[in-house]
Design an enzyme around this catalytic site. Structure first.
Site, PDB file in Angstrom:
ATOM      1  N   SER A  84       0.838  -1.194   0.000  1.00  0.00           N
ATOM      2  CA  SER A  84       0.000   0.000   0.000  1.00  0.00           C
ATOM      3  C   SER A  84       0.873   1.244   0.000  1.00  0.00           C
ATOM      4  O   SER A  84       1.988   1.235   0.538  1.00  0.00           O
ATOM      5  CB  SER A  84      -0.849  -0.021   1.282  1.00  0.00           C
ATOM      6  N   TYR A 108      -1.862  -1.067  10.935  1.00  0.00           N
ATOM      7  CA  TYR A 108      -2.128  -1.618   9.594  1.00  0.00           C
ATOM      8  C   TYR A 108      -0.940  -1.329   8.667  1.00  0.00           C
ATOM      9  O   TYR A 108      -0.421  -2.230   7.999  1.00  0.00           O
ATOM     10  CB  TYR A 108      -3.412  -1.004   9.012  1.00  0.00           C
ATOM     11  N   LYS A 158       2.086  -3.848   6.612  1.00  0.00           N
ATOM     12  CA  LYS A 158       2.513  -3.825   5.199  1.00  0.00           C
ATOM     13  C   LYS A 158       4.027  -3.624   5.104  1.00  0.00           C
ATOM     14  O   LYS A 158       4.712  -4.293   4.331  1.00  0.00           O
ATOM     15  CB  LYS A 158       1.791  -2.714   4.431  1.00  0.00           C
TER      16      LYS A 158
END
Ligand code: NAD
Ligand code: UFG
Length: 350
Positions: free
Chosen positions: A124, A148, A152
């Site tokens: 992302s 989050y 990643k």
């Protein structure tokens, strides 16, 4: 030889499955439906006219995952499965670390055991943290501002270490900017649980009268109109980027990151204006304070994906809005078939 698609029932996964099937790939889909519905896969079959294998398996269930590899000849994995809500990750960080990181560790370990070393990973643009300038290129410094994003970033590092230890791995780290839109059939699209966190599903739910008004987070950013600017990319263009990345991981070794974005930024208010025009629906909105953690402006330099993968985004912002709207208008309650309990009050413009 098949392509295993983890998280294939989800928003980006389902669109990618269609493009894979249309391109002639054999696919196997794995999902635990923690954030999706089986109906999305029925519709993938309907749109593509093709069948495929499906396993309702959690990536954390190693023996279930081993069954998938033992019973199929898998050439490569496209790994979408993961939890993705930034706010939720702040409340339940351990769940996010376990699901996203442990899930990926188990996946890679099982891949290694079965000699499958071609992987396309859903990363992302969040890995750029707060970028110093735009457009953002792949060599920018990386950081994370929430659990989050950290999953990643950590997974990217884990996959790089895997290649350092064994250079027969081939990994594409795809850093998505802001996926919106839906398949042009209006049969599959984004179906968030509860109140949408992201801009486009919120706008479409306001448009069909499920929500009263949009809250625009901030009007004091140094942007064209004060609202935040993002690089919105049509989900079908994004899906096609996965096919290019797949060709690359199958034909060469290494670990490489690619931005998947259009290279153009639009503000929140610009999106509202385009959407209102395309859908002919009024979107009432209220400007509220900035959302903590949001950056003012984020858009990609997509030239690496163009030069090295031969991929560029083709669909413009009007097509993105039109396809998001078509999906929402035809599926007022997403993949739920019953619409009797929601009040439908589309606010068409005169
Ligand atoms: P999504 O939630 O619609 O799809 C993810 C799918 O993975 C869901 O079907 C869910 O049920 C499944 N899943 C989650 N954990 C699993 C597990 N442990 N085992 C098996 N299945 C599991 O999300 P999406 O928007 O399609 O995103 C796909 C990927 O792209 C995610 O990894 C996400 O973090 C990443 N990503 C998304 C965006 C975005 O804005 N949508 C932006 C950047 C990156
Ligand atoms: N916004 C609003 N109101 C809303 C929702 C969003 O004004 O109700 C604004 C945000 O402030 C931002 C823009 O709309 O300026 C886009 O917000 P989104 O929540 O749709 O997307 P983000 O850019 O915040 O985050 C998305 C994904 C992340 C991913 C990130 C980077 O949700 O998972 O893009 O690619 F990490």
């Amino acid at each position: 030889m098949a392509i295993l698609v983890t998280g294939g029932a989800g928003y980006i996964g389902s669109h990618t499955c269609i493009e894979l099937l249309l391109a002639g790939y054999e696919i196997i889909v794995l999902d635990n439906f923690s954030n999706s519905k089986p109906e999305s896969l029925n519709r993938v079959k309907e749109i593509s006219g093709k069948d495929f294998g499906f396993y309702e398996v959690d990536l954390l269930n190693r023996s279930g995952l081993e069954d998938v590899f033992a019973n199929n000849t898998i050439e490569a994995v496209i790994h979408f499965a993961g939890l993705k809500a930034v706010g939720e990750s702040l409340s339940i960080p351990l769940h996010y670390y376990h699901n996203n990181i442990t899930g990926t560790l188990i996946l890679c370990d099982v891949m290694k055991k079965y000699g499958v070393k071609n992987l396309v990973f859903s990363s992302s643009a969040t890995v750029y943290g707060i970028p110093e300038r735009v457009p953002i290129s792949e060599d920018f410094p990386l950081s994370a501002t929430n659990p989050y994003g950290r999953t990643k970033l950590m997974i990217e590092e884990i996959l790089r270490d895997l290649y350092i230890a064994d250079d027969s791995w081939s990994v594409a780290l795809l850093r998505y900017f802001n996926p919106i839109g839906a398949h042009e059939s209006g049969r599959i699209g984004e179906d968030p649980n509860g109140i949408p966190n992201n801009l486009m599903p919120f706008i479409t739910q306001v448009a069909v009268g499920k929500r009263r008004e949009l809250q625009v987070f901030g009007c004091d950013y140094p942007t064209v109109d004060g609202s935040g600017v993002r690089d919105y990319i049509h989900v079908v263009d994004l899906a096609l980027g996965h096919l290019k990345a797949l060709e690359r991981v199958i034909s060469s070794n290494g670990v490489d990151a690619f931005n998947l974005g259009t290279g153009t930024g639009y503000s929140v208010l610009e999106i509202v204006t385009v959407f209102e025009k395309i859908a002919n629906v009024r979107i009432p909105y209220k400007i509220v304070k900035q959302r903590p953690g949001d950056v003012a402006v984020s858009y990609a330099d997509p030239s690496k994906a163009k030069n090295e993968l031969g991929w560029t985004a083709k669909r413009g912002i009007e097509e993105m809005c039109r396809d998001s709207w078509r999906w929402q208008e035809k599926n007022l309650n997403g993949y739920e078939t019953s619409i009797s309990r929601i009040e439908i009050n589309i606010n068409y413009k005169e």
